[in-house]
Scaffold this motif. Structure first.
Motif, PDB file in Angstrom:
ATOM      1  N   ASP A  44      -8.633  60.011  -9.188  1.00  0.00           N
ATOM      2  CA  ASP A  44      -8.299  60.342  -7.603  1.00  0.00           C
ATOM      3  C   ASP A  44      -8.271  59.012  -7.026  1.00  0.00           C
ATOM      4  O   ASP A  44      -9.028  58.783  -6.180  1.00  0.00           O
ATOM      5  N   LEU A  45      -7.322  58.211  -7.662  1.00  0.00           N
ATOM      6  CA  LEU A  45      -7.125  56.873  -6.814  1.00  0.00           C
ATOM      7  C   LEU A  45      -5.351  56.722  -6.731  1.00  0.00           C
ATOM      8  O   LEU A  45      -4.775  57.489  -7.648  1.00  0.00           O
ATOM      9  N   SER A  46      -5.231  55.825  -6.029  1.00  0.00           N
ATOM     10  CA  SER A  46      -3.557  55.644  -5.722  1.00  0.00           C
ATOM     11  C   SER A  46      -3.346  54.829  -6.999  1.00  0.00           C
ATOM     12  O   SER A  46      -3.910  54.416  -7.763  1.00  0.00           O
ATOM     13  N   GLN A  47      -1.815  55.015  -7.309  1.00  0.00           N
ATOM     14  CA  GLN A  47      -1.033  54.356  -8.270  1.00  0.00           C
ATOM     15  C   GLN A  47      -1.368  52.557  -8.205  1.00  0.00           C
ATOM     16  O   GLN A  47      -1.881  52.131  -9.150  1.00  0.00           O
ATOM     17  N   PRO A  48      -1.343  52.140  -7.135  1.00  0.00           N
ATOM     18  CA  PRO A  48      -1.619  50.602  -6.902  1.00  0.00           C
ATOM     19  C   PRO A  48      -2.867  50.400  -7.308  1.00  0.00           C
ATOM     20  O   PRO A  48      -3.285  49.259  -7.907  1.00  0.00           O
ATOM     21  N   THR A  49      -3.851  51.143  -6.952  1.00  0.00           N
ATOM     22  CA  THR A  49      -5.413  50.952  -7.525  1.00  0.00           C
ATOM     23  C   THR A  49      -5.405  50.867  -8.869  1.00  0.00           C
ATOM     24  O   THR A  49      -6.050  49.957  -9.483  1.00  0.00           O
ATOM     25  N   ILE A  50      -4.841  51.909  -9.626  1.00  0.00           N
ATOM     26  CA  ILE A  50      -4.792  51.748 -11.122  1.00  0.00           C
ATOM     27  C   ILE A  50      -4.273  50.728 -11.603  1.00  0.00           C
ATOM     28  O   ILE A  50      -4.578  50.104 -12.646  1.00  0.00           O
ATOM     29  N   SER A  51      -3.189  50.305 -11.045  1.00  0.00           N
ATOM     30  CA  SER A  51      -2.318  49.044 -11.665  1.00  0.00           C
ATOM     31  C   SER A  51      -3.221  47.878 -11.192  1.00  0.00           C
ATOM     32  O   SER A  51      -3.435  46.989 -12.137  1.00  0.00           O
ATOM     33  N   HIS A  52      -4.028  47.894 -10.605  1.00  0.00           N
ATOM     34  CA  HIS A  52      -5.055  46.560 -10.416  1.00  0.00           C
ATOM     35  C   HIS A  52      -6.050  46.522 -11.263  1.00  0.00           C
ATOM     36  O   HIS A  52      -6.367  45.560 -11.969  1.00  0.00           O
ATOM     37  N   HIS A  53      -6.429  47.773 -11.622  1.00  0.00           N
ATOM     38  CA  HIS A  53      -7.603  47.876 -12.802  1.00  0.00           C
ATOM     39  C   HIS A  53      -7.149  47.677 -14.106  1.00  0.00           C
ATOM     40  O   HIS A  53      -7.669  46.828 -14.879  1.00  0.00           O
ATOM     41  N   LEU A  54      -5.893  47.976 -14.306  1.00  0.00           N
ATOM     42  CA  LEU A  54      -5.318  47.618 -15.426  1.00  0.00           C
ATOM     43  C   LEU A  54      -4.935  46.166 -15.610  1.00  0.00           C
ATOM     44  O   LEU A  54      -4.910  45.445 -16.582  1.00  0.00           O
ATOM     45  N   LYS A  55      -4.452  45.500 -14.519  1.00  0.00           N
ATOM     46  CA  LYS A  55      -4.139  44.012 -14.440  1.00  0.00           C
ATOM     47  C   LYS A  55      -5.642  43.290 -14.939  1.00  0.00           C
ATOM     48  O   LYS A  55      -5.251  42.497 -15.569  1.00  0.00           O
ATOM     49  N   LEU A  56      -6.590  43.762 -14.203  1.00  0.00           N
ATOM     50  CA  LEU A  56      -7.808  42.953 -14.634  1.00  0.00           C
ATOM     51  C   LEU A  56      -8.263  43.046 -16.092  1.00  0.00           C
ATOM     52  O   LEU A  56      -8.618  42.249 -16.637  1.00  0.00           O
ATOM     53  N   LEU A  57      -8.019  44.475 -16.598  1.00  0.00           N
ATOM     54  CA  LEU A  57      -8.170  44.507 -18.190  1.00  0.00           C
ATOM     55  C   LEU A  57      -7.288  43.674 -19.063  1.00  0.00           C
ATOM     56  O   LEU A  57      -7.435  43.152 -19.976  1.00  0.00           O
ATOM     57  N   ARG A  58      -6.128  43.650 -18.198  1.00  0.00           N
ATOM     58  CA  ARG A  58      -5.071  42.645 -19.091  1.00  0.00           C
ATOM     59  C   ARG A  58      -5.337  41.253 -19.212  1.00  0.00           C
ATOM     60  O   ARG A  58      -5.478  40.396 -20.075  1.00  0.00           O
ATOM     61  N   GLN A  59      -5.758  40.752 -17.807  1.00  0.00           N
ATOM     62  CA  GLN A  59      -6.256  39.587 -17.698  1.00  0.00           C
ATOM     63  C   GLN A  59      -7.524  39.182 -18.714  1.00  0.00           C
ATOM     64  O   GLN A  59      -7.678  37.820 -19.073  1.00  0.00           O
ATOM     65  N   ALA A  60      -8.508  40.032 -18.808  1.00  0.00           N
ATOM     66  CA  ALA A  60      -9.528  39.827 -19.554  1.00  0.00           C
ATOM     67  C   ALA A  60      -9.063  39.899 -20.989  1.00  0.00           C
ATOM     68  O   ALA A  60     -10.087  39.742 -21.812  1.00  0.00           O
ATOM     69  N   GLY A  61      -7.938  40.151 -21.433  1.00  0.00           N
ATOM     70  CA  GLY A  61      -7.632  40.263 -22.753  1.00  0.00           C
ATOM     71  C   GLY A  61      -7.751  41.621 -23.552  1.00  0.00           C
ATOM     72  O   GLY A  61      -7.788  41.598 -24.802  1.00  0.00           O
TER      73      GLY A  61
END
Length: 135
Positions: free
Chosen positions: A72-89
């Motif tokens: 129940d989150l906006s697409q930009p918020t999901i993208s932000h969380h995915l970006k942080l997971l990517r940055q963490a490797g």
């Protein structure tokens, strides 16, 4: 695919060499900083759920279009969380037309597991009677 080179925590120039786990040797400051970034990425319930959805997906990858409706989150918020997971490797991705597909980086989760795993065959230390236990 991303043009960024993924640096796997604990890897040295020697093939397959890895730093000792938390239970075998103290962490140096640099290693602790690297690991803290990964654990910080895992410290959010949304990111844990995203990682779980990606890791458990049949076929090993999932489209962002299938991840967004699970929250129940906006697409930009999901993208932000995915970006942080990517940055963490922890995950990686590839754009295919309009959509981006994500997959788990198993080397990273394997490395985290090995860091937290007690060496095989080592006995647990004798702690005696726990405080507050009846005699």
């Amino acid at each position: 695919m991303s043009n960024q080179e993924l640096v796997v925590l604990g890897q040295t120039d020697e093939a397959g060499a890895c730093c000792p786990g938390l239970l075998t040797a103290p962490l140096d400051e640099g290693r602790a900083l690297e690991l803290a970034k990964v654990f910080k990425a895992l410290g959010d319930p949304v990111r844990l759920r995203l990682l779980s959805l990606i890791a458990s997906r049949a076929g090993g990858e999932v489209c962002v279009c299938d991840l967004t409706p699970a929250f129940d989150l906006s697409q930009p918020t999901i993208s932000h969380h995915l970006k942080l997971l990517r940055q963490a490797g922890l995950i990686d991705c590839e754009r295919r037309g309009t959509w981006v597909y994500y997959w788990l980086v198993p080397e990273m989760t394997d490395q985290l597991a090995s860091i937290l795993t007690r060496p095989t065959g080592e006995p647990l230390p004798d702690r005696g009677t726990p405080a507050g236990a009846a005699s």
